[in-house]
Design a protein around this motif. Sequence first.
Motif, mmCIF file in Angstrom:
data_model
loop_
_atom_site.group_PDB
_atom_site.id
_atom_site.type_symbol
_atom_site.label_atom_id
_atom_site.label_comp_id
_atom_site.label_asym_id
_atom_site.label_seq_id
_atom_site.Cartn_x
_atom_site.Cartn_y
_atom_site.Cartn_z
ATOM 1 N N GLN A 11 0.809 -1.042 -0.066
ATOM 2 C CA GLN A 11 -0.297 -0.053 -0.050
ATOM 3 C C GLN A 11 0.805 1.039 -0.114
ATOM 4 O O GLN A 11 1.064 1.957 1.048
ATOM 5 C CB GLN A 11 -0.855 0.033 1.135
ATOM 6 C CG GLN A 11 -1.940 -1.319 1.180
ATOM 7 C CD GLN A 11 -2.814 -1.154 -0.025
ATOM 8 O OE1 GLN A 11 -3.315 -0.253 -0.427
ATOM 9 N NE2 GLN A 11 -2.802 -2.342 -0.825
ATOM 10 N N ASP A 12 1.484 1.717 -1.225
ATOM 11 C CA ASP A 12 2.422 2.667 -1.182
ATOM 12 C C ASP A 12 1.679 3.942 -1.695
ATOM 13 O O ASP A 12 0.970 3.951 -2.874
ATOM 14 C CB ASP A 12 3.729 2.430 -2.052
ATOM 15 C CG ASP A 12 3.092 1.807 -3.374
ATOM 16 O OD1 ASP A 12 3.015 2.495 -4.102
ATOM 17 O OD2 ASP A 12 2.977 0.453 -3.502
ATOM 18 N N GLU A 13 2.012 4.963 -1.098
ATOM 19 C CA GLU A 13 1.434 6.299 -1.393
ATOM 20 C C GLU A 13 0.050 6.282 -1.973
ATOM 21 O O GLU A 13 -0.264 7.127 -2.805
ATOM 22 C CB GLU A 13 2.265 6.567 -2.860
ATOM 23 C CG GLU A 13 3.718 7.317 -2.285
ATOM 24 C CD GLU A 13 3.803 8.729 -1.462
ATOM 25 O OE1 GLU A 13 4.336 8.382 -0.477
ATOM 26 O OE2 GLU A 13 3.008 9.694 -1.620
ATOM 27 N N TRP A 193 7.551 5.343 -5.079
ATOM 28 C CA TRP A 193 7.554 4.535 -3.857
ATOM 29 C C TRP A 193 8.164 3.174 -4.318
ATOM 30 O O TRP A 193 9.058 2.762 -3.254
ATOM 31 C CB TRP A 193 6.053 4.147 -3.646
ATOM 32 C CG TRP A 193 6.051 3.244 -2.431
ATOM 33 C CD1 TRP A 193 5.359 1.982 -2.238
ATOM 34 C CD2 TRP A 193 6.411 3.676 -0.775
ATOM 35 N NE1 TRP A 193 5.654 1.228 -1.037
ATOM 36 C CE2 TRP A 193 5.996 2.471 -0.371
ATOM 37 C CE3 TRP A 193 6.810 4.839 -0.411
ATOM 38 C CZ2 TRP A 193 6.352 2.194 1.038
ATOM 39 C CZ3 TRP A 193 6.847 4.740 0.958
ATOM 40 C CH2 TRP A 193 6.710 3.593 1.769
ATOM 41 N N HIS A 252 -4.746 3.867 5.827
ATOM 42 C CA HIS A 252 -3.783 3.607 4.564
ATOM 43 C C HIS A 252 -2.641 4.237 4.673
ATOM 44 O O HIS A 252 -1.477 3.722 4.382
ATOM 45 C CB HIS A 252 -4.686 3.290 3.565
ATOM 46 C CG HIS A 252 -5.165 1.919 3.233
ATOM 47 N ND1 HIS A 252 -4.674 0.979 2.558
ATOM 48 C CD2 HIS A 252 -6.518 1.363 3.491
ATOM 49 C CE1 HIS A 252 -5.358 -0.002 2.337
ATOM 50 N NE2 HIS A 252 -6.565 0.135 2.997
ATOM 51 N N ARG A 256 1.208 2.919 5.468
ATOM 52 C CA ARG A 256 2.231 3.326 4.311
ATOM 53 C C ARG A 256 3.471 3.949 5.022
ATOM 54 O O ARG A 256 4.503 3.727 4.723
ATOM 55 C CB ARG A 256 1.844 4.193 3.345
ATOM 56 C CG ARG A 256 2.920 4.212 2.240
ATOM 57 C CD ARG A 256 2.337 5.649 1.275
ATOM 58 N NE ARG A 256 2.164 6.816 1.979
ATOM 59 C CZ ARG A 256 1.688 8.023 1.502
ATOM 60 N NH1 ARG A 256 1.048 7.952 0.420
ATOM 61 N NH2 ARG A 256 1.597 9.101 2.522
#
Length: 618
Positions: A11-13, A193, A252, A256
């Motif tokens: 779950q990036d950016e 990311w 979220h 991250r």
Amino acid sequence: MKDTQETNLSQDEVKVEETKSPVETPEMETATDVVTDVTEEAVNLMDVSNLSKEEMVEKLAALVDSYEEGIRGEVEALKQAYYKLRHNEVEEQKKAFVADGGEEADFVAPEDETEGKVKALLTVYKEKRAAVLAEEERVKAANYALKLQLLDQLKALSESQEDFNKLYVAFKDIQQRWKEIKLVPQEYANELWRSYQTYSEHFYDLIKINNQFREYDFKKNLELKTALCEAVEKLATEPDVLSAFHQLQKMHQQWRETGPVAKELREELWARFKAASIVVNKRHQAHFEKMKEAEVANLQAKTAICEEMEAIDYSALKTVKDWDEKSKEVIAVQEKWRTIGYAPKKHNQKIFDRFRKVCDDFFERKGNFFKAFKAEAQKHFEAKRALCEQAEALKDSTDWKATSDKLIALQKEWKATGGPTNRKRIDALWKRFNAACDYFFDQKKKNLAPQKAAEESNLAAKKALIEQIKQLDERLEPNEAIAQLKGYMAEWNQIGFVPLRDKDKVQKAYREALDKQFDRLKVDQNDRKMQAFRNNLTGMSGGEKGKNRLFSERDKLLRQYERMKSELQTYENNIGFLSISSKGGGGLLKELERKIENLKSDMALIVKKIDAIDENLE
């Protein structure tokens, strides 16, 4: 201490900006439904309908004055609620205007100072938001450049052979600065990311760090991420679906920003977080699917209303009552329309335009009908007003007979003057008209009361005289009897008028009584007629207009004599063409001779009547 060797973090950016879709990384796989965008329909759920216009303006002013990100939904909700309230106020003012006798087409909504304030505040809000967005884009671009620099620094660290402690301090500094840099252009977020993850993992993999620091960082991150999992799992029971969805986005972001955990726990922990996220997201999606189903049902209901309006049979609307009843139905349909929610966005404006058009068409037709109705009503009003003025001009007349006839004729004409009318105006005219007629007939009744009494007295006198004629002494000599009858006839002519209802009946009884006596005395018919005429002359010659009546009677007799003379000449000419020897000629000749004798007798009587008139004129 945070460690960045967690290679399965997917779950990036993640950032949701109004109508944009969230960024998905390849690692998300089956978790593509974890985060979706906020639709504009969510704004409609914000309840500000209990506020007054002034409170809405005050709240809007506060939001615009202290402008910050995330107020767009509140601003939109206030805007929609205000204009809905304003629309309802205008509709009520319009109804009141029409109820007071005004025409709907003439209605102009009064100005509302709060509307000007709302428009001004919305303009300021748009300007501020545009400035913020512009600034945000500038910041994103700058942040992107900074993160590229940090990636270069992180790459250099992962390849450096310097002292670990020094490298670790530099690495933590890069991590902190990376975390502090928030917004970047969305199109570069995933790439940044992935690069950051790659270089971070290289740093942990290539540099032998102290296991104590690593385990401490993993443990701390495990506590944070476990708490996030628990928090997301609680969101499954959050009553406010939209609030749960927004909270999920923030969590979220926290996930991250939280470092990795021990490798053996990564998949399990991420699966737990992802599963809880999917539950929240599915509730959010189900909520909007339900809204979409409702919107489809609303479209069907609104389409049915449009079809109902379009099916109006205008040819059946012929009276004011018809239009009023149909107007009530249309207004009820409009009220029903207002209770139905939004249709799907791509159809909402079209169905509204369709409904607006059919409503405008109805009220335009209604306006045209009432325009024509008023013109026709004014025409009939003028006609009845003219009758009213005529009646008022006659009400003081003392010419009872002629005026009575005129007023009765006006009353008949009033009834015959039909057509559309304004009931209040016509009722007022009717009161004037009826008052004038009643006044005249009341005066007539008062003035003719003595006359009626006299007529009743005359009727009794004539009935008594008829009885005297019937009881004439049969022992009298013919000459004495005739003389007495002549006296009765003279007395009859001296008696005045009788009630009109008895005139013919008493006159018939009088003629029958005289004829019976004249028949008994064998008096010639012409002598009877001449005697009756002389008696009539006595009554005719009296008064101021006596001579005029005698002259008029003389002229009538002369015209009658000339007509008979011409007719006699025709008969005498025709008799010369008849032959006694011809078949049927004898009977026709006798008939002509009989007619000639009758004409001569009648002409002789007319001559005597003219002589009698001349004697009276002398």
